[in-house]
Design a protein around this motif. Sequence first.
Motif, PDB file in Angstrom:
ATOM      1  N   THR A 128       0.845  -1.198   0.000  1.00 41.50           N
ATOM      2  CA  THR A 128       0.000   0.000   0.000  1.00 41.50           C
ATOM      3  C   THR A 128       0.875   1.241   0.000  1.00 41.50           C
ATOM      4  O   THR A 128       1.938   1.266   0.605  1.00 41.50           O
ATOM      5  CB  THR A 128      -0.920   0.022   1.237  1.00 41.50           C
ATOM      6  OG1 THR A 128      -0.108  -0.065   2.420  1.00 41.50           O
ATOM      7  CG2 THR A 128      -1.904  -1.135   1.211  1.00 41.50           C
ATOM      8  N   GLY A 129       0.420   2.255  -0.707  1.00 40.89           N
ATOM      9  CA  GLY A 129       1.149   3.513  -0.729  1.00 40.89           C
ATOM     10  C   GLY A 129       2.265   3.579  -1.750  1.00 40.89           C
ATOM     11  O   GLY A 129       3.002   4.565  -1.818  1.00 40.89           O
ATOM     12  N   LEU A 130       2.413   2.528  -2.571  1.00 38.17           N
ATOM     13  CA  LEU A 130       3.429   2.547  -3.613  1.00 38.17           C
ATOM     14  C   LEU A 130       3.056   3.593  -4.659  1.00 38.17           C
ATOM     15  O   LEU A 130       1.888   3.740  -5.013  1.00 38.17           O
ATOM     16  CB  LEU A 130       3.529   1.162  -4.265  1.00 38.17           C
ATOM     17  CG  LEU A 130       4.767   0.872  -5.121  1.00 38.17           C
ATOM     18  CD1 LEU A 130       6.034   0.892  -4.269  1.00 38.17           C
ATOM     19  CD2 LEU A 130       4.624  -0.483  -5.807  1.00 38.17           C
ATOM     20  N   LEU A 134       4.942   3.981 -10.517  1.00 33.92           N
ATOM     21  CA  LEU A 134       5.833   2.829 -10.354  1.00 33.92           C
ATOM     22  C   LEU A 134       5.055   1.516 -10.381  1.00 33.92           C
ATOM     23  O   LEU A 134       5.488   0.541 -10.980  1.00 33.92           O
ATOM     24  CB  LEU A 134       6.593   2.937  -9.027  1.00 33.92           C
ATOM     25  CG  LEU A 134       7.940   3.662  -9.028  1.00 33.92           C
ATOM     26  CD1 LEU A 134       8.570   3.573  -7.647  1.00 33.92           C
ATOM     27  CD2 LEU A 134       8.879   3.081 -10.069  1.00 33.92           C
ATOM     28  N   LEU A 135       3.909   1.511  -9.717  1.00 37.46           N
ATOM     29  CA  LEU A 135       3.076   0.312  -9.699  1.00 37.46           C
ATOM     30  C   LEU A 135       2.626  -0.043 -11.114  1.00 37.46           C
ATOM     31  O   LEU A 135       2.675  -1.213 -11.519  1.00 37.46           O
ATOM     32  CB  LEU A 135       1.853   0.528  -8.801  1.00 37.46           C
ATOM     33  CG  LEU A 135       0.861  -0.638  -8.744  1.00 37.46           C
ATOM     34  CD1 LEU A 135       1.523  -1.907  -8.235  1.00 37.46           C
ATOM     35  CD2 LEU A 135      -0.340  -0.280  -7.864  1.00 37.46           C
ATOM     36  N   GLN A 194      11.420   1.438  -2.526  1.00 40.11           N
ATOM     37  CA  GLN A 194      10.314   2.324  -2.158  1.00 40.11           C
ATOM     38  C   GLN A 194       9.240   1.595  -1.357  1.00 40.11           C
ATOM     39  O   GLN A 194       8.551   2.203  -0.530  1.00 40.11           O
ATOM     40  CB  GLN A 194       9.672   2.950  -3.406  1.00 40.11           C
ATOM     41  CG  GLN A 194       8.753   4.121  -3.029  1.00 40.11           C
ATOM     42  CD  GLN A 194       7.922   4.635  -4.170  1.00 40.11           C
ATOM     43  OE1 GLN A 194       6.787   4.232  -4.352  1.00 40.11           O
ATOM     44  NE2 GLN A 194       8.495   5.541  -4.938  1.00 40.11           N
ATOM     45  N   SER A 195       9.119   0.300  -1.567  1.00 42.04           N
ATOM     46  CA  SER A 195       8.095  -0.474  -0.857  1.00 42.04           C
ATOM     47  C   SER A 195       8.343  -0.513   0.647  1.00 42.04           C
ATOM     48  O   SER A 195       7.426  -0.755   1.432  1.00 42.04           O
ATOM     49  CB  SER A 195       8.052  -1.911  -1.398  1.00 42.04           C
ATOM     50  OG  SER A 195       9.177  -2.653  -0.940  1.00 42.04           O
ATOM     51  N   GLY A 196       9.613  -0.312   1.047  1.00 42.44           N
ATOM     52  CA  GLY A 196       9.958  -0.403   2.457  1.00 42.44           C
ATOM     53  C   GLY A 196      10.236  -1.822   2.913  1.00 42.44           C
ATOM     54  O   GLY A 196      10.623  -2.048   4.056  1.00 42.44           O
ATOM     55  N   LEU A 197      10.047  -2.790   2.017  1.00 46.10           N
ATOM     56  CA  LEU A 197      10.298  -4.186   2.373  1.00 46.10           C
ATOM     57  C   LEU A 197      11.781  -4.520   2.330  1.00 46.10           C
ATOM     58  O   LEU A 197      12.233  -5.477   2.932  1.00 46.10           O
ATOM     59  CB  LEU A 197       9.542  -5.120   1.413  1.00 46.10           C
ATOM     60  CG  LEU A 197       8.020  -4.988   1.389  1.00 46.10           C
ATOM     61  CD1 LEU A 197       7.428  -5.899   0.327  1.00 46.10           C
ATOM     62  CD2 LEU A 197       7.440  -5.334   2.754  1.00 46.10           C
TER      63      LEU A 197
END
Length: 206
Positions: A128-130, A134-135, A194-197
């Motif tokens: 969420t929030g990507l 980019l998505l 960017q995903s934070g993963l």
Amino acid sequence: MQIPAFTEQHAEQLNNFLAGHSQAMTLAQSQGYLFAVICSPEPLDVHEWLEVIVSNTQGQLDEEILFSFMALYHQISEQVYETGFKLPLSLKHHADNDSYLDLDDCQMWCQGFIQGAQVYYNKLSQVTGLDAALLEALQTAYASLGFFALDADVIAAIAKQNNLSEVQLAQSQYELMGDFALGFAELIEIVAVQSGLYTEDDETWN
């Protein structure tokens, strides 16, 4: 270990080896799968990707076969990160007829790609929030690189919908695949960070 350059002899050796194992991928599938694995934010160890390509070997492969697989992996990795990725020669138009494309090999490559990429693609595309752009880029690239894995009926319907012959659609999609493949690893890295993963300093990042 000195990794040899991947040659036609290696390709023939792997073709023959894989054909002799009923549960193994084809060479084209292996190439698509390894491309996806090399672009992954979660790199696999050699024994992990070998077990997917040729199951039930427990990593026990003849040294020559292992070297051929390593040469293939190294070739794809070098293209992805250094020289520019090129779709395997077996997917290109036939030298005697520009309208010919080996759809079986295309299908196999795409099936291998999806098998290698679907786990991290699903993980990244559901964040969420990507950034929306980019998505969309991620979804488009994934769909393009997996296009020939679609059912023949679906491909035929897409061709009809766009007023194209199936041959025309196949050629245009093949060209798009080449374009998206060139920047796929970079796109995955940007989206993953960017995903934070993942982070750029993540120890699992290749």
